[in-house]
Scaffold this motif. Structure first.
Motif, mmCIF file in Angstrom:
data_model
loop_
_atom_site.group_PDB
_atom_site.id
_atom_site.type_symbol
_atom_site.label_atom_id
_atom_site.label_comp_id
_atom_site.label_asym_id
_atom_site.label_seq_id
_atom_site.Cartn_x
_atom_site.Cartn_y
_atom_site.Cartn_z
ATOM 1 N N LYS A 195 0.978 -0.647 0.030
ATOM 2 C CA LYS A 195 0.351 0.163 0.020
ATOM 3 C C LYS A 195 1.049 0.988 -0.083
ATOM 4 O O LYS A 195 0.893 1.959 -0.673
ATOM 5 N N TRP A 196 2.041 1.330 0.516
ATOM 6 C CA TRP A 196 2.799 2.566 0.778
ATOM 7 C C TRP A 196 3.519 2.514 -0.520
ATOM 8 O O TRP A 196 4.022 3.897 -1.062
ATOM 9 N N LYS A 197 3.845 0.991 -1.281
ATOM 10 C CA LYS A 197 4.733 1.515 -2.362
ATOM 11 C C LYS A 197 3.713 1.856 -3.632
ATOM 12 O O LYS A 197 4.278 3.186 -4.185
ATOM 13 N N SER A 198 2.678 1.649 -3.260
ATOM 14 C CA SER A 198 1.586 2.190 -4.116
ATOM 15 C C SER A 198 1.073 3.428 -4.283
ATOM 16 O O SER A 198 0.908 4.701 -5.487
ATOM 17 N N ALA A 199 1.381 3.950 -3.030
ATOM 18 C CA ALA A 199 0.915 5.888 -2.267
ATOM 19 C C ALA A 199 2.097 5.816 -2.953
ATOM 20 O O ALA A 199 2.071 7.976 -3.597
ATOM 21 N N MET A 200 3.719 5.566 -2.970
ATOM 22 C CA MET A 200 4.546 6.364 -3.470
ATOM 23 C C MET A 200 3.954 6.383 -5.352
ATOM 24 O O MET A 200 5.010 7.606 -5.648
ATOM 25 N N ASP A 201 3.837 5.489 -5.781
ATOM 26 C CA ASP A 201 3.607 5.135 -7.168
ATOM 27 C C ASP A 201 3.053 6.443 -7.401
ATOM 28 O O ASP A 201 3.048 7.238 -8.616
ATOM 29 N N GLU A 202 1.732 6.646 -6.535
ATOM 30 C CA GLU A 202 1.176 7.650 -6.857
ATOM 31 C C GLU A 202 1.560 9.084 -7.312
ATOM 32 O O GLU A 202 1.551 10.558 -7.930
ATOM 33 N N GLU A 203 2.427 9.300 -6.225
ATOM 34 C CA GLU A 203 3.168 10.303 -6.030
ATOM 35 C C GLU A 203 4.100 10.355 -7.038
ATOM 36 O O GLU A 203 3.952 12.358 -7.441
ATOM 37 N N MET A 204 4.484 9.658 -7.551
ATOM 38 C CA MET A 204 5.700 9.936 -8.501
ATOM 39 C C MET A 204 4.899 10.372 -9.512
ATOM 40 O O MET A 204 5.541 10.817 -10.713
ATOM 41 N N GLN A 205 3.824 9.978 -9.693
ATOM 42 C CA GLN A 205 3.068 9.952 -11.607
ATOM 43 C C GLN A 205 2.662 11.380 -11.410
ATOM 44 O O GLN A 205 2.654 12.049 -12.600
ATOM 45 N N SER A 206 2.351 11.405 -10.400
ATOM 46 C CA SER A 206 1.555 13.124 -9.910
ATOM 47 C C SER A 206 2.952 14.150 -10.181
ATOM 48 O O SER A 206 2.995 15.298 -11.007
ATOM 49 N N LEU A 207 3.972 14.161 -9.989
ATOM 50 C CA LEU A 207 5.588 14.659 -10.130
ATOM 51 C C LEU A 207 5.662 14.785 -11.102
ATOM 52 O O LEU A 207 6.026 15.172 -12.434
ATOM 53 N N ARG A 208 6.043 13.591 -12.178
ATOM 54 C CA ARG A 208 6.068 13.671 -13.622
ATOM 55 C C ARG A 208 5.331 14.501 -14.892
ATOM 56 O O ARG A 208 5.300 14.725 -15.729
ATOM 57 N N LYS A 209 3.752 14.223 -14.487
ATOM 58 C CA LYS A 209 2.799 14.509 -14.834
ATOM 59 C C LYS A 209 2.477 16.014 -15.253
ATOM 60 O O LYS A 209 2.355 16.764 -15.699
ATOM 61 N N ASN A 210 3.588 16.436 -13.975
ATOM 62 C CA ASN A 210 3.502 18.205 -14.162
ATOM 63 C C ASN A 210 4.957 18.733 -14.076
ATOM 64 O O ASN A 210 4.957 20.281 -14.273
ATOM 65 N N THR A 255 8.199 18.042 -12.862
ATOM 66 C CA THR A 255 8.402 18.781 -11.614
ATOM 67 C C THR A 255 9.740 19.294 -11.683
ATOM 68 O O THR A 255 10.689 19.889 -11.026
ATOM 69 N N TRP A 256 10.452 18.298 -12.607
ATOM 70 C CA TRP A 256 11.690 17.875 -12.524
ATOM 71 C C TRP A 256 12.357 17.952 -13.861
ATOM 72 O O TRP A 256 11.915 16.937 -14.522
ATOM 73 N N LYS A 257 13.294 17.495 -14.583
ATOM 74 C CA LYS A 257 14.514 17.243 -15.080
ATOM 75 C C LYS A 257 15.457 17.019 -14.898
ATOM 76 O O LYS A 257 16.405 17.724 -14.220
ATOM 77 N N LEU A 258 16.382 15.984 -15.317
ATOM 78 C CA LEU A 258 16.843 15.216 -14.810
ATOM 79 C C LEU A 258 18.897 16.030 -15.455
ATOM 80 O O LEU A 258 18.481 15.968 -16.406
ATOM 81 N N THR A 259 19.811 16.006 -14.980
ATOM 82 C CA THR A 259 20.568 16.360 -14.961
ATOM 83 C C THR A 259 22.282 16.338 -14.467
ATOM 84 O O THR A 259 21.726 16.583 -13.444
ATOM 85 N N GLN A 260 22.792 17.000 -15.049
ATOM 86 C CA GLN A 260 23.968 16.812 -14.416
ATOM 87 C C GLN A 260 24.474 18.151 -12.817
ATOM 88 O O GLN A 260 24.425 18.994 -13.811
ATOM 89 N N LEU A 261 25.275 17.655 -12.118
ATOM 90 C CA LEU A 261 24.674 19.003 -11.465
ATOM 91 C C LEU A 261 26.213 19.862 -11.903
ATOM 92 O O LEU A 261 27.158 19.568 -11.898
ATOM 93 N N PRO A 262 25.938 21.423 -12.339
ATOM 94 C CA PRO A 262 26.689 22.178 -12.519
ATOM 95 C C PRO A 262 27.564 22.579 -11.688
ATOM 96 O O PRO A 262 27.582 22.706 -10.562
ATOM 97 N N LYS A 263 29.023 22.958 -11.905
ATOM 98 C CA LYS A 263 30.577 23.377 -11.505
ATOM 99 C C LYS A 263 29.728 24.844 -10.270
ATOM 100 O O LYS A 263 29.074 25.648 -10.577
ATOM 101 N N GLY A 264 29.746 24.468 -9.019
ATOM 102 C CA GLY A 264 29.660 25.667 -8.163
ATOM 103 C C GLY A 264 28.327 25.144 -7.125
ATOM 104 O O GLY A 264 27.823 26.157 -6.684
ATOM 105 N N LYS A 265 27.245 24.196 -7.727
ATOM 106 C CA LYS A 265 25.796 24.342 -7.220
ATOM 107 C C LYS A 265 26.011 23.324 -6.649
ATOM 108 O O LYS A 265 27.262 22.059 -6.411
#
Length: 536
Positions: free
Chosen positions: A28-43, A45-55
């Motif tokens: 049930k907790w895994k299902s709740a996390m999957d739902e949250e990740m689905q919302s994050l991707r739908k919105n 919310t972020w894009k994967l990238t390499q961390l810039p220098k100095g950040k």
């Protein structure tokens, strides 16, 4: 206060991702996390990238909760939130302004009183992943969420496009976006509470919306207008329609339309509080929040090493914080008692802990007590106020206590019990200072109600001190009261305008009396009956 109260309501909730995956309810907790990740991707919310220098990238963690879908607790909703570790943010780099308003508890109670008084429809909505809708103004990087790392780029980080729970600016960004949306829909924001929105309809009635972070209450005579607003909100945000309001901020709502009654209680929350601190059906209950023999002060007893060890194991701050939350939400009857025990949170003694346990024993008897709003035909929509003071009741610094409460639809909507900021040297002065505080609250209530379209000629404020009333009306007393600070005399100007009328009431019929001192059981119960604090 909320930080102290929250641990009380959590039970069998995993704290970490590993605990959730190892629990018996892992699916049930895994299902709740999957739902949250689905919302994050739908919105997006972020894009994967390499961390810039100095950040640098801030961390994140999973936060879990169970929500009761129905009061019977037969249906439980499992909820998982991905929360950024905002404490790692640095001001001026990762964020600037963070303040965001939330609706006042008084505003919620005023709306509920108007629902009872005007027989309005009341609906509740919840914004799914509210903070994910607002754009970020800063460049922020975050580590990938545990359990959902990208296989092709495990060393990459998330560059946030949208706000996320836990970020210091999340609440502010969400409120700014929601406020902008409501203004585009031609809604007016109240000048007295920035989270109260209203719109005047063609039939001169109103539709109201109250916002507390991502929880909303909507009230109107027209169900069609409520449905229209729901549709508008759904177009802009991902909403969850909770139907007729049943629970808000831990307060349970019940309605009896046939009898015209609207009830508010905290049974579930209080039961968890009592269970947390070992108060059960075998505990002897009491009839008042405090007893007259409990004379509390800072030097209650010698601070021996044995007592120091004992008090180190006592959850004093947690208990007082839990009581504060109940008091702020809907229990004015314990406000004086909670105000007294909260003065000693920095260095509590055994005697103070005995007083806290006394309050818990009182709540054990009154766990099913709540506020009962009903149509007040005699007074219409008028707000009625009561004020009182207890001269030099504080044993440490001899400051007096101010207590006031205001009712609408026969039940309290605003109250306060607090020590006065300066020392009064007479009963008259203490009463006059209490009247001043009540007048300031009356001005705010009158302004908010006028914003809500409820126009009243005046607010009646009842005081049991004839001398304080004379002091307000007669300048001849000035020579005896020059030591009172100038700010207390502004009430004279307010009374001259006629918006607030100060009137005499017998002490026996003044419910504010219980908010300044310990009173007898008979007087205490009489005060509760006067302001519709009843068993539900």
């Amino acid at each position: 206060m909320v930080a102290y109260a929250l641990p009380v309501v959590d039970d069998d909730i995993p704290v970490t991702y590993q605990e959730a995956m190892q629990s018996l309810e892992s699916d049930k907790w895994k299902s709740a996390m999957d739902e949250e990740m689905q919302s994050l991707r739908k919105n997006n919310t972020w894009k994967l990238t390499q961390l810039p220098k100095g950040k640098r990238a801030i961390g994140c963690k999973w936060v879990f909760a169970k929500k009761d879908v129905s009061p019977s607790k037969k249906d439980v909703r499992y909820k998982a939130r991905l929360v950024a570790k905002g404490y790692a943010q640095k001001e001026g780099i990762d964020y600037n302004d963070v303040f965001s308003p939330v609706v006042k508890h008084s505003s919620i109670r005023i709306l509920l009183a108007l629902v009872a008084q005007l027989n309005l429809e009341l609906a509740q909505l919840d914004v799914k992943t509210a903070f994910l809708h607002s754009e970020l103004e800063e460049e922020i990087y975050m580590t990938q969420p545990e359990g959902y790392e990208d296989a092709g780029g495990r060393n990459w980080v998330c560059k946030l496009n949208k706000s996320l729970y836990g970020l210091k600016q999340s609440l502010r960004q969400w409120y700014k976006q929601f406020d902008s949306f409501m203004r585009r829909q031609k809604y007016t924001r109240s000048k007295y509470d920035n989270c109260v929105y209203l719109q005047k309809l063609h039939d001169r009635s109103f539709i109201y919306l109250l916002l507390y972070v991502d929880d909303m209450l909507i009230a109107s005579k027209s169900q069609k207008k409520i449905d229209k607003l729901k549709a508008q909100l759904n177009q802009e945000f991902e909403m969850k329609d909770l139907g007729e309001a049943k629970k808000i901020l831990g307060m349970e709502i019940s309605r009896d339309r046939q009898r015209g009654k609207f009830c508010l209680n905290q049974k579930q929350y209080l039961k968890k509080v009592l269970q947390c601190f070992g108060v059960n059906e075998n505990t002897k209950h009491v009839s008042t929040p405090l007893a007259s023999h409990l004379k509390l002060n800072a030097q209650l007893s010698p601070k021996t090493e044995e007592e120091r060890e004992y008090m180190a194991k006592v959850p004093y701050a947690n208990a007082v914080g839990s009581l504060m939350y109940a008091m702020v939400c809907m229990r004015p009857d314990i406000s004086q008692a909670v105000g007294v025990v909260s003065r000693y949170m920095h260095d509590p003694r055994k005697g103070h802990w005995q007083a806290v346990k006394w309050i818990l024993r009182y709540l054990r008897k009154t766990v099913d007590v709540g506020l009962v709003f009903e149509q007040d035909e005699a007074l219409g929509q008028f707000v009625v106020g009561y004020v009182d003071s207890d001269f030099a009741g504080d044993l440490d610094k001899r400051r007096s206590t101010t207590g006031y409460l205001f009712t609408l639809a026969k039940a309290p909507v605003s109250w306060k019990s607090t020590l006065q900021s300066t020392i009064a040297i007479s009963t008259t002065e203490a009463e006059y200072m209490a009247v001043t505080e009540a007048v300031k609250e009356a001005i705010w209530l009158n302004g908010l109600l006028e914003d809500l379209g409820v126009v009243q000629s005046h607010i009646s404020l009842y005081c049991d001190s004839q001398s304080a009333i004379h002091l307000e009306k007669n300048q001849v007393y000035h020579s005896r009261t020059k030591h009172i600070d100038v700010r207390y005399h502004f009430v004279r100007k307010v009374f001259e305008k006629g918006k607030i009328l100060l009137q005499k009431i017998p002490t026996t019929d003044n419910p504010a009396d219980m908010m300044t001192k310990v009173v007898t059981t008979i007087k205490f119960n009489h005060c509760l009956n006067l302001i519709n604090i009843l068993r539900i």
